[in-house]
Write a protein that holds these residues in place. Structure first.
Motif, short mmCIF file in Angstrom:
data_model
loop_
_atom_site.label_atom_id
_atom_site.label_comp_id
_atom_site.label_asym_id
_atom_site.label_seq_id
_atom_site.Cartn_x
_atom_site.Cartn_y
_atom_site.Cartn_z
N VAL A 72 -10.36 3.27 -5.52
CA VAL A 72 -11.19 2.63 -4.49
C VAL A 72 -10.29 2.11 -3.37
CG1 VAL A 72 -12.62 0.60 -4.01
CG2 VAL A 72 -13.16 2.06 -5.95
N GLU A 73 -9.20 1.45 -3.74
CA GLU A 73 -8.27 0.92 -2.73
C GLU A 73 -7.62 2.06 -1.93
OE1 GLU A 73 -4.11 -1.56 -2.57
OE2 GLU A 73 -5.43 -1.87 -4.28
N ALA A 74 -7.18 3.10 -2.62
CA ALA A 74 -6.55 4.24 -1.93
C ALA A 74 -7.56 4.93 -1.01
CB ALA A 74 -5.99 5.22 -2.95
N GLY A 75 -8.79 5.08 -1.45
CA GLY A 75 -9.82 5.70 -0.62
C GLY A 75 -10.14 4.84 0.61
N ASP A 76 -10.20 3.52 0.41
CA ASP A 76 -10.44 2.63 1.55
C ASP A 76 -9.31 2.72 2.57
OD1 ASP A 76 -12.81 1.77 0.49
OD2 ASP A 76 -12.02 -0.13 -0.30
N GLN A 77 -8.09 2.80 2.10
CA GLN A 77 -6.95 2.92 3.01
C GLN A 77 -7.03 4.22 3.81
OE1 GLN A 77 -3.46 2.47 0.59
NE2 GLN A 77 -3.63 0.25 0.48
N LEU A 78 -7.37 5.32 3.13
CA LEU A 78 -7.51 6.59 3.83
C LEU A 78 -8.62 6.52 4.88
CD1 LEU A 78 -7.12 9.31 1.06
CD2 LEU A 78 -5.72 9.04 3.09
N ALA A 79 -9.75 5.92 4.51
CA ALA A 79 -10.86 5.80 5.45
C ALA A 79 -10.47 4.95 6.66
CB ALA A 79 -12.08 5.21 4.75
N ASP A 80 -9.76 3.85 6.41
CA ASP A 80 -9.32 2.99 7.52
C ASP A 80 -8.38 3.73 8.46
OD1 ASP A 80 -10.80 0.91 6.50
OD2 ASP A 80 -9.08 -0.14 5.60
N LYS A 81 -7.44 4.49 7.88
CA LYS A 81 -6.50 5.24 8.72
C LYS A 81 -7.23 6.31 9.53
CE LYS A 81 -2.46 4.47 5.86
NZ LYS A 81 -1.49 5.04 4.94
N LEU A 82 -8.19 6.97 8.91
CA LEU A 82 -8.97 7.98 9.63
C LEU A 82 -9.76 7.35 10.77
CD1 LEU A 82 -9.85 10.92 9.80
CD2 LEU A 82 -11.67 10.40 8.18
N PHE A 83 -10.36 6.20 10.51
CA PHE A 83 -11.11 5.49 11.55
C PHE A 83 -10.18 5.08 12.69
CE2 PHE A 83 -12.80 1.59 13.45
CZ PHE A 83 -14.04 2.06 13.88
N ASP A 84 -9.00 4.53 12.35
CA ASP A 84 -8.03 4.15 13.38
C ASP A 84 -7.62 5.35 14.22
OD1 ASP A 84 -8.13 1.57 12.48
OD2 ASP A 84 -6.22 1.66 11.37
N LEU A 85 -7.39 6.47 13.56
CA LEU A 85 -6.99 7.69 14.26
C LEU A 85 -8.11 8.18 15.18
CD1 LEU A 85 -4.55 9.58 14.29
CD2 LEU A 85 -5.68 10.96 12.57
N HIS A 86 -9.34 8.06 14.70
CA HIS A 86 -10.50 8.51 15.47
C HIS A 86 -10.74 7.63 16.69
CE1 HIS A 86 -14.42 10.27 16.27
NE2 HIS A 86 -14.94 9.05 16.28
N THR A 87 -10.55 6.33 16.57
CA THR A 87 -10.86 5.41 17.67
C THR A 87 -9.72 5.26 18.67
OG1 THR A 87 -10.11 3.54 16.33
CG2 THR A 87 -12.46 4.05 16.30
N ASN A 88 -8.54 5.75 18.34
CA ASN A 88 -7.38 5.60 19.23
C ASN A 88 -7.38 6.75 20.23
OD1 ASN A 88 -5.11 4.45 20.23
ND2 ASN A 88 -3.97 4.51 18.31
N LYS A 89 -8.03 6.57 21.36
CA LYS A 89 -8.24 7.65 22.32
C LYS A 89 -7.02 7.92 23.21
CE LYS A 89 -13.25 7.13 22.66
NZ LYS A 89 -13.39 6.75 21.32
N ASP A 90 -6.14 6.95 23.39
CA ASP A 90 -5.02 7.14 24.29
C ASP A 90 -3.75 7.62 23.60
OD1 ASP A 90 -4.77 4.76 22.95
OD2 ASP A 90 -3.85 3.69 24.63
#
Length: 158
Positions: free
Chosen positions: A39-57
């Protein structure tokens, strides 16, 4: 004889039941530990994916690097999950052993580091401002490295 063997059978059944309960408890405990890890590893992956998705610049090279890293983390996640499903107890033991490994480089070691010049004592000295200015000039010109160096020099004159 029959009563004795009946008692023995009941005792064996009781022991077997206790053993089964201990095993079930161990399996539940291991699956809880494993579930929490995933669960913790999956949450970390999801957070990193979200950060990557929202970082437009982000520049394209940085984006490639981050996405490649994220994909390798996802692959490790699925590989670990498959290993956990095959042997939860062994997987948790390996994770505990990896966490217990201590890096043998770095850290404080006896005899390492800069040797002391003597015993350290804190001292406050009151001097006129002109004298402090002279000392600061000597330090600035490179005659002394610091205030301690200046006062050690004065001590060595005795």
């Amino acid at each position: 004889m029959e009563a004795n063997s009946r008692e023995e059978l009941i005792k064996r059944l009781r022991d077997t039941r206790m053993e089964g309960e201990r095993l079930l408890f161990s399996i539940k405990q291991n699956s809880t530990v494993g579930r929490d890890y995933f669960v913790e590893a999956g949450d970390q992956l999801a957070d990193k994916l979200f950060d990557l998705h929202t970082n437009k610049d982000v520049k394209i090279n940085s984006l490639r690097s981050q996405s490649t890293n994220l994909i390798s983390q996802k692959d490790k996640f699925f590989k670990d999950y498959a290993a956990f499903c095959a042997d939860p107890i062994g997987f948790n033991k390996r994770r505990e052993a990896d966490a217990a490994k201590v890096e043998k480089r770095g850290g404080a070691r006896k005899g390492a580091g800069r040797k002391s010049l003597g015993t350290k004592k804190s001292v406050t000295i009151t001097l006129p401002q002109e004298r402090w200015d002279e000392i600061d000039t000597l330090i600035k010109n490179g005659k002394f490295k610091s205030y301690p160096d200046y006062f050690r020099h004065l001590d060595s004159k005795d």
